[in-house]
Write an enzyme that holds these catalytic residues in place. Structure first.
Site, PDB file in Angstrom:
ATOM      1  N   CYS A 107      -1.429 -17.873 -10.321  1.00  0.00           N
ATOM      2  CA  CYS A 107      -0.770 -16.781 -11.047  1.00  0.00           C
ATOM      3  C   CYS A 107      -0.258 -17.199 -12.419  1.00  0.00           C
ATOM      4  CB  CYS A 107       0.381 -16.221 -10.211  1.00  0.00           C
ATOM      5  SG  CYS A 107      -0.108 -15.691  -8.555  1.00  0.00           S
ATOM      6  N   CYS A 161       3.516 -14.777 -11.714  1.00  0.00           N
ATOM      7  CA  CYS A 161       3.827 -14.439 -10.327  1.00  0.00           C
ATOM      8  C   CYS A 161       5.106 -13.611 -10.248  1.00  0.00           C
ATOM      9  CB  CYS A 161       3.939 -15.690  -9.470  1.00  0.00           C
ATOM     10  SG  CYS A 161       3.929 -15.378  -7.693  1.00  0.00           S
ATOM     11  N   ASP A 162       5.261 -12.969  -9.099  1.00  0.00           N
ATOM     12  CA  ASP A 162       6.141 -11.825  -8.922  1.00  0.00           C
ATOM     13  C   ASP A 162       7.517 -11.919  -9.572  1.00  0.00           C
ATOM     14  OD1 ASP A 162       3.985 -11.279  -7.373  1.00  0.00           O
ATOM     15  OD2 ASP A 162       5.069 -11.084  -5.494  1.00  0.00           O
ATOM     16  N   CYS A 190      -2.222 -12.050  -8.267  1.00  0.00           N
ATOM     17  CA  CYS A 190      -2.932 -11.359  -7.184  1.00  0.00           C
ATOM     18  C   CYS A 190      -3.452  -9.999  -7.630  1.00  0.00           C
ATOM     19  CB  CYS A 190      -2.018 -11.217  -5.974  1.00  0.00           C
ATOM     20  SG  CYS A 190      -1.498 -12.816  -5.292  1.00  0.00           S
ATOM     21  N   SER A 203       5.780  -7.762   0.753  1.00  0.00           N
ATOM     22  CA  SER A 203       4.877  -8.022  -0.360  1.00  0.00           C
ATOM     23  C   SER A 203       4.297  -6.710  -0.851  1.00  0.00           C
ATOM     24  CB  SER A 203       3.745  -8.935   0.114  1.00  0.00           C
ATOM     25  OG  SER A 203       2.678  -8.931  -0.806  1.00  0.00           O
TER      26      SER A 203
END
Length: 555
Positions: free
Chosen positions: A50, A123-124, A195, A471
């Site tokens: 990511c 990433c998140d 993702c 998620s």
């Protein structure tokens, strides 16, 4: 940009000679130090795809800053890969990292007196952490999302990490061979990028664009697209201009902008994590926002983007169809979003959206008058199990009512083990508690469990509720963020094995079929468990963190 009248207190004047001497040691010149100093906050790590490419992307950002007459100063902060840590003790660090990211960017920016900031994210939790820092500091700046991964290829079709998680359940149930399982694992993630579905990273990326704190279309360009380098250079230039015009994040992140962001989450079937993150961002920006606002706004927003986890397409296919600009253009034209909100480009969101182009014959973004569903996916439930609220995403399920026996688990691992040994039956309501912000601590995502449920063929017949979270890749009848959480004496702590749980979407209710007196009696005899961590950052977080209904913030 002329630097004739520009001065930074870090580097200007005879008394700052020691600072200049140290900065010259790492290559900065007198000319560099007379220009606006632009911090480049990089969330690069080489642990997972990511953020892996952000080291290279930062070079392009810095070139753009120099091109516009600024001096870039790059620094790093942390990142936790949700996909890698999912289902382990390490996942507890993910939401905690959001606060650490925001705090660390704040500290470096305050310490060095940067005139502007570019925050590179992937990433998140790096995305909301970066926005929170910009809102808190109120220093001219912008977010640049590194972009999505390309889909992997398996048996002639595209796949994402979601498919691998669901394959775990299918393999355990004997529905996938060892060979296919390994082949999928080896091919699902072909390179750099976050993702691929409308999971949390891509959800928060389009949120940043709807907020105006990222340039519209900058995030939807995939990670490995050659055009990403020029996107990065332009963002660097834009931030120098924001310094010149003294345009600050809080003039961009307004109530209207936040409502736009909620609309785009609902319209794209985005991650429930957006609820937590937008509550936290609003707090940092000084904007009033409640968990109930998400239900109200989602209810009037059509679901128009056919994206995974519940839809057919991935982020790279959205980009090919017209990207985030096409989504936003449709929503503004329909009146679901307001177009006069300011963005980091200096133009309004509506002006930016006018440049959108649509690929002929694309099927990813539907016309607003022919949506996938008439209302968006986010639903907020209240009831005797969730006095402060709970979050359900409907885009991945058609069910509106479920009534069944509680199967109670005190951790994610125990629930996962029960699914793997096929101890969960159709009709059950899986209850996972003590996984909230304080109780976990860190409010783990439950993708390992929810994907295993789908993989085991139970996705259409069981429900799951938790004081943890999910998620963005989760699908099914799953309810998270149940508040107050179990470790702080929320009613979820009173549930016993076999109690009847009732989930009624139409009435926005989440209840256990017990009277108030019985729930109160059970809670009177309840004792809070000992903290799982006694020292360190996890213990500190558990003591300080707010309820999920308030964004799970520590400030």
């Amino acid at each position: 940009m002329s630097d004739a009248n520009f001065s930074n207190p870090l580097t200007t004047g005879p008394s700052r000679a020691p600072a200049r001497a140290m900065l010259k040691a790492v290559g900065f010149s007198d000319a560099d130090l007379k220009k606006p100093l632009i911090g480049v906050a990089n969330t690069w790590i080489e642990i997972g795809p990511c953020n892996y490419h952000l080291r290279t992307l930062a070079l392009d950002v810095k070139e753009g800053i120099r091109r516009a007459g600024g001096t870039p100063m790059e620094f790093n902060t942390v990142s936790i890969s949700d996909g890698i840590t999912m289902g382990t003790e390490g996942m507890k660090a993910s939401l905690v990292s959001r606060e650490v990211i925001a705090d660390s960017i704040e500290l470096v920016a305050r310490g060095n007196g940067f005139d502007g900031l570019v925050v590179l994210v992937g990433c998140d939790k790096t995305i909301p952490g970066g926005v929170m820092a910009l809102a808190r500091l109120n220093v001219p700046g912008a977010i640049l999302y590194g972009g999505s991964i390309a889909p992997g290829q398996f048996q002639g079709h595209g796949v994402t990490i979601q498919d691998v998680f669901e394959a775990v359940g299918a393999h355990a149930a004997g529905r996938m061979s060892d060979t296919d399982f390994r082949t999928l694992e080896d091919s699902a993630c072909p390179g750099a990028g976050a993702c691929g579905g409308q999971f949390t990273a891509n959800t928060m990326a389009i949120v940043c664009e709807a907020l105006g704190i990222a340039a519209l279309g900058s995030g939807s360009v995939p990670a490995t697209d050659p055009k990403k380098a020029e996107v990065a250079r332009v963002v660097g230039e834009q931030v120098v201009k924001l310094v010149t015009t003294k345009t600050r994040p809080r003039s961009i992140i307004t109530r209207r902008a936040i409502e736009n962001a909620i609309v785009v989450v609902a319209a794209t079937g985005g991650s429930t994590n957006a609820v937590l993150h937008l509550l936290a961002i609003a707090k940092e920006a000084g904007v009033e926002l409640s968990i109930s606002d998400f239900d109200r706004i989602s209810a009037r927003t059509p679901l128009i983007a056919d994206l995974k986890p519940s839809g057919r397409f991935v982020a790279s296919e959205l980009h090919a169809a017209g990207g985030s600009p096409l989504v936003v253009k449709r929503l503004i034209e329909s009146g679901a979003m307001v177009g006069d909100a300011l963005t980091v480009t200096g133009r309004t969101l509506g002006e930016e959206a006018k440049t959108a182009s649509e690929a002929p014959g694309q099927e990813v973004v539907r016309p607003v008058d022919r949506p996938l569903k008439p209302a968006g996916g986010l639903v907020i439930l209240f009831g005797n199990l969730a006095p402060e609220g709970a979050v359900l995403k409907l885009s991945g399920t058609e069910r509106a009512l479920h009534r069944g026996p509680a199967r109670v688990f005190e951790s994610e691992e125990h629930a996962f083990e029960a699914v793997q040994r096929q101890a969960i039956k159709a009709g059950d309501v899986i209850v996972i508690r003590y996984e909230g912000p304080a109780g976990g601590p860190g409010m783990r995502e439950m993708l390992a469990v929810t994907a295993a449920i789908v993989g085991a063929g139970l996705g259409d017949s069981v429900a799951l509720l938790t004081d943890g979270r999910f998620s963005g890749a989760t699908r099914g009848f799953t309810i998270g963020h149940v508040s107050p959480e179990a470790s702080r004496g929320g009613p979820i702590a009173a549930i016993r094995e076999g109690d009847t749980i009732v989930i009624d979407v139409a009435k926005r209710r989440l209840d256990v079929d017990l009277g108030a007196a019985e729930i109160e009696a059970r809670l009177r005899s309840w004792k809070a468990p000992a903290p799982r961590y006694q020292t360190g950052v996890m213990a500190k977080y558990a003591r300080m963190v707010s309820s999920a209904s308030q964004g799970a913030i520590t400030g």
